[in-house]
Design a protein around this motif. Sequence first.
Motif, PDB file in Angstrom:
ATOM      1  N   LYS A  15       0.833  -1.201   0.000  1.00 31.18           N
ATOM      2  CA  LYS A  15       0.000   0.000   0.000  1.00 31.18           C
ATOM      3  C   LYS A  15       0.873   1.258   0.000  1.00 31.18           C
ATOM      4  O   LYS A  15       0.585   2.234  -0.708  1.00 31.18           O
ATOM      5  CB  LYS A  15      -0.914  -0.002   1.219  1.00 31.18           C
ATOM      6  N   VAL A  16       1.948   1.262   0.780  1.00 34.47           N
ATOM      7  CA  VAL A  16       2.850   2.409   0.822  1.00 34.47           C
ATOM      8  C   VAL A  16       3.482   2.639  -0.546  1.00 34.47           C
ATOM      9  O   VAL A  16       3.580   3.782  -1.020  1.00 34.47           O
ATOM     10  CB  VAL A  16       3.933   2.208   1.902  1.00 34.47           C
ATOM     11  N   LEU A  17       3.915   1.575  -1.214  1.00 34.39           N
ATOM     12  CA  LEU A  17       4.499   1.710  -2.549  1.00 34.39           C
ATOM     13  C   LEU A  17       3.491   2.298  -3.538  1.00 34.39           C
ATOM     14  O   LEU A  17       3.837   3.138  -4.379  1.00 34.39           O
ATOM     15  CB  LEU A  17       5.006   0.352  -3.044  1.00 34.39           C
ATOM     16  N   THR A  18       2.241   1.866  -3.428  1.00 38.06           N
ATOM     17  CA  THR A  18       1.193   2.410  -4.297  1.00 38.06           C
ATOM     18  C   THR A  18       0.987   3.908  -4.051  1.00 38.06           C
ATOM     19  O   THR A  18       0.863   4.704  -4.989  1.00 38.06           O
ATOM     20  CB  THR A  18      -0.130   1.659  -4.077  1.00 38.06           C
ATOM     21  N   GLN A  19       0.993   4.298  -2.768  1.00 39.76           N
ATOM     22  CA  GLN A  19       0.862   5.721  -2.424  1.00 39.76           C
ATOM     23  C   GLN A  19       2.008   6.531  -3.011  1.00 39.76           C
ATOM     24  O   GLN A  19       1.807   7.634  -3.535  1.00 39.76           O
ATOM     25  CB  GLN A  19       0.844   5.888  -0.897  1.00 39.76           C
ATOM     26  N   LEU A  20       3.213   6.003  -2.926  1.00 38.42           N
ATOM     27  CA  LEU A  20       4.385   6.721  -3.425  1.00 38.42           C
ATOM     28  C   LEU A  20       4.302   6.927  -4.931  1.00 38.42           C
ATOM     29  O   LEU A  20       4.668   7.986  -5.451  1.00 38.42           O
ATOM     30  CB  LEU A  20       5.663   5.956  -3.045  1.00 38.42           C
TER      31      LEU A  20
END
Length: 444
Positions: A15-20
């Motif tokens: 999820k963090v990678l998607t946000q980035l």
Amino acid sequence: MRPLIHMSSTDFVEKVLTQLSKKGATQAEVVYSEGSGVSVSCRNGEVDTIENNQDRSLIVTVYKDQAKGSASTAVVDQHSVDLTIEKAMAIASLTEPDEAAGLAEKALLATEFKDLQTFYNNEKSADELVQMALTAEQGAVDYAAQQGQAINVDESNVQLGDGYSIYANSQGFFGEKKGSNVSASVVCIAEQDDVMEREYWWDATRDIGLFPPPENIGKIAAYRTLERLGSRKVKSTKAPVLFDPSCAKSLMGHMLSAISGSALYQESSFLKNDLHQQLFPTWFNLFEDPFIPSGFASRNFDSNGVQTKQRHLIKDGVLNGFLLSVYSARRLGLQTTGNAGGAHNLEVQTTTTDSALIKTMNRGLYVTSLMGQGVNTVTGDYSRGASGFWVENGEIQFPVSELTIAGQLKDMYKSLVATGNDVDKRSKTLTGSWLIDEMTIAGD
């Protein structure tokens, strides 16, 4: 592992990678880690401290057209994560592009994940750890009493912990690491003729089932302390120096620092021009093996996600390679060696292993403790405080202290006479004692 923000750790990282990506990062990498542990210490037969720790952290690194931004947080809730992402993106916006910045090429990323046996269910209660610490302390007291000596245990400590981490990046790489460890130490103080001596011993393993009896750690600590009583100086001289395994590891550590990528591209290494040059005698080899089961530095991938490999760092005495991350390799115009985060398990392999190096030395200084920071890895100049034992006719004569030993690291490596078979297995570097042909010893 404990749930994180109502989702699994892996889902969270994704999820963090998607946000980035949505925030505009050209490339991104995320490191999430969590760990827990217990540490107990005892003194004079009583519990001194009991500490429990549970830690989590998140490190976010983003690249915007080779401008890098990185931020971290130890509070892993949604608000803190969002703030960390914003900070990383803001830093990248203010940073100048760096042509060496960025993720590893996809072809270099790890695809093979061996079972390295680095995690064990070391289930022990705080009370059981306290009992281990008290047993270790009593082992020291009992040994001293058997020798007709009084000894004071300054501290007996036992630590138990485990950790879990994920490294993932926008190249599609996702890797997990899990590890456990247990360690114990005993520090003793003894006195003779109003002079106090302080020494210690420790041990560590990943699997508590293989941990030595705690009383043995105390016994060795007491033995080492009592052996120090009556220490004296010797006159300044030049003589052979024998480094015990723990001190020999420090000599290896200076070399590792000098062949690290950051030291090389900053031109702050005394070995910057020595790749493929003779550094040690021809009988000396240093093997790096990231895949040793239960090894203290066993890794399937480095901190960049790059596949680790077995190799000879030193082959027939010749420096065969550096320790390079993706960034340092690009700065040097070379290829990464899969060593972002440092060297992996190292084993000294020689054809001159000696089981009686004190007799081989015949006369000189046997070093069991080093002090000070007088090592210049830019020039290779070496000067450190030392204590240990003076040897004559192949026999230990008396303990010595308040000495300084000096030399030049390149000369010391080349004048290595032999290594011992007393291999210290308590860390990532496996080596026995080192006998150096001659060093300057400053005393009286």
